[in-house]
Motif scaffolding. Structure first.
Motif, PDB file in Angstrom:
ATOM      1  N   GLY A  56     -10.260  -4.679   5.972  1.00 40.22           N
ATOM      2  CA  GLY A  56     -11.109  -4.225   4.873  1.00 40.22           C
ATOM      3  C   GLY A  56     -11.378  -2.734   4.838  1.00 40.22           C
ATOM      4  O   GLY A  56     -12.282  -2.286   4.137  1.00 40.22           O
ATOM      5  N   LEU A  57     -10.615  -1.946   5.577  1.00 41.19           N
ATOM      6  CA  LEU A  57     -10.831  -0.499   5.536  1.00 41.19           C
ATOM      7  C   LEU A  57      -9.990   0.178   4.465  1.00 41.19           C
ATOM      8  O   LEU A  57     -10.266   1.298   4.074  1.00 41.19           O
ATOM      9  N   LEU A  58      -8.961  -0.501   4.020  1.00 44.45           N
ATOM     10  CA  LEU A  58      -8.148   0.015   2.917  1.00 44.45           C
ATOM     11  C   LEU A  58      -8.023  -1.105   1.906  1.00 44.45           C
ATOM     12  O   LEU A  58      -7.904  -2.265   2.277  1.00 44.45           O
ATOM     13  N   LYS A  59      -8.033  -0.719   0.625  1.00 41.73           N
ATOM     14  CA  LYS A  59      -7.818  -1.735  -0.409  1.00 41.73           C
ATOM     15  C   LYS A  59      -6.325  -1.823  -0.683  1.00 41.73           C
ATOM     16  O   LYS A  59      -5.694  -0.803  -0.954  1.00 41.73           O
ATOM     17  N   PRO A 112      -9.716   0.073  16.330  1.00 43.33           N
ATOM     18  CA  PRO A 112      -8.810   0.805  15.461  1.00 43.33           C
ATOM     19  C   PRO A 112      -7.954   1.778  16.270  1.00 43.33           C
ATOM     20  O   PRO A 112      -8.281   2.094  17.412  1.00 43.33           O
ATOM     21  N   PHE A 118       0.762   5.598  -0.157  1.00 48.35           N
ATOM     22  CA  PHE A 118      -0.021   6.835  -0.063  1.00 48.35           C
ATOM     23  C   PHE A 118       0.777   7.908  -0.777  1.00 48.35           C
ATOM     24  O   PHE A 118       1.921   8.160  -0.383  1.00 48.35           O
ATOM     25  N   LYS A 175     -16.270  -9.237   8.010  1.00 37.34           N
ATOM     26  CA  LYS A 175     -16.498  -8.311   9.119  1.00 37.34           C
ATOM     27  C   LYS A 175     -17.414  -8.892  10.185  1.00 37.34           C
ATOM     28  O   LYS A 175     -17.388  -8.460  11.332  1.00 37.34           O
ATOM     29  N   ARG A 177      -5.415  -2.046   8.740  1.00 34.29           N
ATOM     30  CA  ARG A 177      -6.550  -1.514   7.977  1.00 34.29           C
ATOM     31  C   ARG A 177      -6.787  -2.312   6.705  1.00 34.29           C
ATOM     32  O   ARG A 177      -7.924  -2.434   6.253  1.00 34.29           O
ATOM     33  N   GLU A 199      -7.243   4.998  15.615  1.00 32.94           N
ATOM     34  CA  GLU A 199      -7.720   6.369  15.755  1.00 32.94           C
ATOM     35  C   GLU A 199      -9.223   6.535  15.614  1.00 32.94           C
ATOM     36  O   GLU A 199      -9.727   7.633  15.736  1.00 32.94           O
ATOM     37  N   ALA A 200      -9.933   5.459  15.348  1.00 30.62           N
ATOM     38  CA  ALA A 200     -11.373   5.629  15.189  1.00 30.62           C
ATOM     39  C   ALA A 200     -12.021   5.852  16.546  1.00 30.62           C
ATOM     40  O   ALA A 200     -11.457   5.530  17.585  1.00 30.62           O
ATOM     41  N   ASN A 201     -13.198   6.420  16.532  1.00 33.29           N
ATOM     42  CA  ASN A 201     -13.855   6.819  17.759  1.00 33.29           C
ATOM     43  C   ASN A 201     -15.246   6.242  17.881  1.00 33.29           C
ATOM     44  O   ASN A 201     -15.900   5.976  16.885  1.00 33.29           O
ATOM     45  N   LYS A 224       0.837  -1.193   0.000  1.00 27.95           N
ATOM     46  CA  LYS A 224       0.000   0.000   0.000  1.00 27.95           C
ATOM     47  C   LYS A 224       0.877   1.250   0.000  1.00 27.95           C
ATOM     48  O   LYS A 224       1.774   1.390   0.819  1.00 27.95           O
ATOM     49  N   THR A 265      -0.416   0.126  11.360  1.00 28.60           N
ATOM     50  CA  THR A 265      -1.820   0.500  11.214  1.00 28.60           C
ATOM     51  C   THR A 265      -2.306   0.248   9.794  1.00 28.60           C
ATOM     52  O   THR A 265      -3.406  -0.265   9.575  1.00 28.60           O
ATOM     53  N   VAL A 313     -12.794  -5.126  15.709  1.00 25.23           N
ATOM     54  CA  VAL A 313     -11.658  -4.246  15.473  1.00 25.23           C
ATOM     55  C   VAL A 313     -11.617  -3.129  16.512  1.00 25.23           C
ATOM     56  O   VAL A 313     -12.619  -2.470  16.760  1.00 25.23           O
TER      57      VAL A 313
END
Ligand SMILES: Nc1ncnc2c1ncn2[C@@H]1O[C@H](COP(=O)(O)OP(=O)(O)OP(=O)(O)O)[C@@H](O)[C@H]1O
Ligand SMILES: [Mg+2]
Lengths: 252, 306
Positions: free
Chosen positions: B51-54, B82, B13, B75, B47, B84-86, B11, B43, B80
């Protein structure tokens, strides 16, 4: 297979419940949903001494425009920034289910505000010619406007203000060209082609027909276009988000 | 069958290669730790596994299901936490749990029962009506863990589950992770706390610059990293003029009257040094043997020293 559908309905309903709890049951949003349409409406009709029937028809469409698309544009960017969208999507739900839940909540919100107006009309003995078709039209209008809001939010931004600006830029002009406050027949003729492109022209004309008995377009055409716009906006909204969701999640 | 399998995940970015060819396999019921310095790609790996990132390239399989092709099936099997997720800040702890439970399609009465049990287990029950935004960091983390567990997962992903928690809360969460293992849940975690990984994980992988540079049981990694035992010996006088070549090939250091030897066979070295001390009229004041720390292993592997 059946279990999958049950799961889907439950998940969509859960998202809708969350939206109502978080976004719609909020004082400021409720007040905005009442105040904006009423004041705009009064500003237009004050002192014109028009027929109550006509006023009622305009108020219904106006209220839908202000309520059904008020919150859907901000949910996706807001929840991206809040990092709750990521929390949702790590559960067994698809982006589509989440969006359908959002549209459902927003449709319900619109209907909740329109219902008292229709009821008030009924009390004053002003009723639509065909109540059933009127409700169908209003429901599809609400779905279409909610979906339109969702569509705007497909730009992968995490700044709600970006989307609010975009949606206002589209919504406000639509309000004037769609024959909501001023019937299309009374608008300058050069607006007509633009009016025919506006998705709100059709429900506005249909509701007018129901209350006044006369309309600019054939009512069945208006009804078909109302339904068609709702479906097209819904599909577009889902497709656009499907495309942008991974970009959205990549944003930090 | 493995619980988690990843094949050649990549991956990027923009122009950062975050993950650059990660393959791994986690057996059912294992606790597997992914360790690495900041920005190593932990991370990003999680992810992709959830399945949060392809992935740009490669694929991941969870309990036999492809993460990209069968996201819903996957899922349903995972939970999960994560990095930083809230939770929804304006929903109460309870409502957050109920919301997530409903997303799994579990019957309402079962959600309520599990939610109460989880909140009690995590000492959150008496603040169940508090909005998530008013929870402390540790309480929020525990809520996220409860939210990950409400769907009865078979595989649990935890991205730095104890970071920022006090000693007691961290211990509580470690105990909980071990409990999950006893219930047969596979756990995949990342952490910066190296001792924690050594203590908790059946196997760990060390990731650096988006690649796994070492993998194995913590004890195996210690050997692999060549991080030997430290032997520290205090003498009664400085060692400046002593000939200590007999210690070689082991690494040693002299600091005035203190001798530090890094070796794999401490007993052998200690015997030699005692003999040497007797012959040369040196008194030994103190001998300390410290086993290799996992931290040492980590630093060596993560900085590419090995
Ligand atoms: N959404 C993103 N956009 C741009 N770059 C990203 C993104 N996510 C991660 N990166 C970059 O990819 C690399 C790996 O990041 P990642 O978050 O996976 O590291 P990590 O091992 O989890 O680090 P930490 O221990 O700090 O949590 C970093 O260089 C990071 O800057
Ligand atoms: Mg990280």
């Amino acid at each position: 297979m059946k279990d999958e559908y049950v799961h889907m309905f439950k998940a969509v309903w859960a998202i809708c419940w969350k939206d109502i709890k978080l976004y719609y049951a909020k004082g400021p949003i409720v007040v905005t949903g009442i105040i904006f349409p009423i004041f705009l409406w009064m500003a237009f009709y004050a002192g014109k001494g028009l027929e109550l029937k006509e006023g009622l028809a305009s108020l219904i469409t106006l209220t839908l425009l202000f309520t059904a698309s008020s919150v859907t544009p901000i949910i996706a960017p807001w929840e991206t920034r809040q990092r709750t969208l990521e929390m949702l999507l790590s559960r067994p739900v698809t982006v589509r289910w989440v969006l359908v839940g959002d549209v459902l909540a927003s449709t319900i919100f619109g209907m909740v505000f329109v219902t008292p107006i229709i009821a008030l009309g009924a009390i004053l003995n002003i009723t639509p010619a065909n109540p059933f078709l009127t409700i169908v039209a209003i429901t599809f209008t609400a779905v279409g406007l909610s979906s339109l809001g969702v569509m705007f939010s497909a730009i992968p931004t995490d700044t709600p203000a970006d989307v609010v600006l975009l949606s206002s830029l589209v919504k406000l002009p639509l309000m004037f060209v769609s024959g909501i406050l001023v019937p299309i027949t009374q608008l300058p003729s050069w607006i007509l082609p633009i009016a025919l492109l506006s998705p709100i022209t059709y429900p506005a004309d249909f509701v007018r027909m129901q209350y006044l008995g006369s309309s600019f377009l054939p009512p069945y055409l208006s009804l078909i276009f109302t339904v068609l716009f709702a479906l097209v906006f819904m599909i577009l909204a889902l497709e656009l988000h499907e495309k942008s969701i991974f970009k959205r999640l990549e944003k930090r | 069958m493995y619980a988690i399998e990843a094949f050649d995940l990549h991956k990027s970015f923009e122009n950062v290669k975050a993950v650059n060819g990660v393959s791994l396999r986690v057996r059912k019921g294992e606790i597997y730790g992914l360790l690495g310095p900041n920005g190593a790609g932990k991370t990003t790996t999680i992810r992709m596994l959830t399945g949060l990132l392809k992935p740009d390239r490669g694929y991941a399989i969870i309990m036999g299901h492809d993460v990209v092709k069968e996201p819903i099936k996957v899922k349903k099997l995972i939970g999960v936490v994560p990095e930083e997720a809230n939770p929804y800040p304006d929903l109460s702890a309870w409502d957050n749990l109920i919301l997530v439970g409903r997303l799994y399609g579990i019957p309402n009465y079962e959600i309520r029962e599990r939610a109460s049990n989880l909140l009690k287990l995590l000492d959150l029950y008496n603040m169940k009506d508090r909005k998530a935004k008013n929870l402390s960091k540790g309480q929020r983390q525990k809520l996220l863990i409860a939210m990950a567990l409400i769907g009865n997962p078979k595989v649990l992903f935890l991205d730095e589950p104890t970071s920022g928690l006090d000693v007691l809360s961290a211990r509580k969460i470690r105990e909980l992770i071990l409990e999950m293992k006893n219930e047969g849940i596979t756990v995949f975690l990342t952490t910066h706390n190296i001792e924690e990984a050594g203590e908790l994980c059946d196997r760990v992988a060390i990731i650096r610059n988006g690649r796994i540079v070492a993998e194995g049981a913590p004890s195996e990694l210690k050997i692999k990293a060549g991080a030997y035992t430290y032997v520290t010996i205090m003498f009664n006088k400085p060692l400046e003029n002593c000939k200590l070549d007999f210690i070689k090939p082991y690494e040693y250091k002299v600091q005035s009257s203190k001798l530090l030897v890094i070796c794999s066979r401490p007993a052998e070295v200690v015997v030699k040094i005692i003999e040497y001390a007797k012959k040369n009229g040196l008194d030994i004041l103190d001998i300390k043997v410290s086993p290799p720390s996992f931290e040492e292993v980590f630093v060596r592997l993560a900085t590419g020293e090995v």
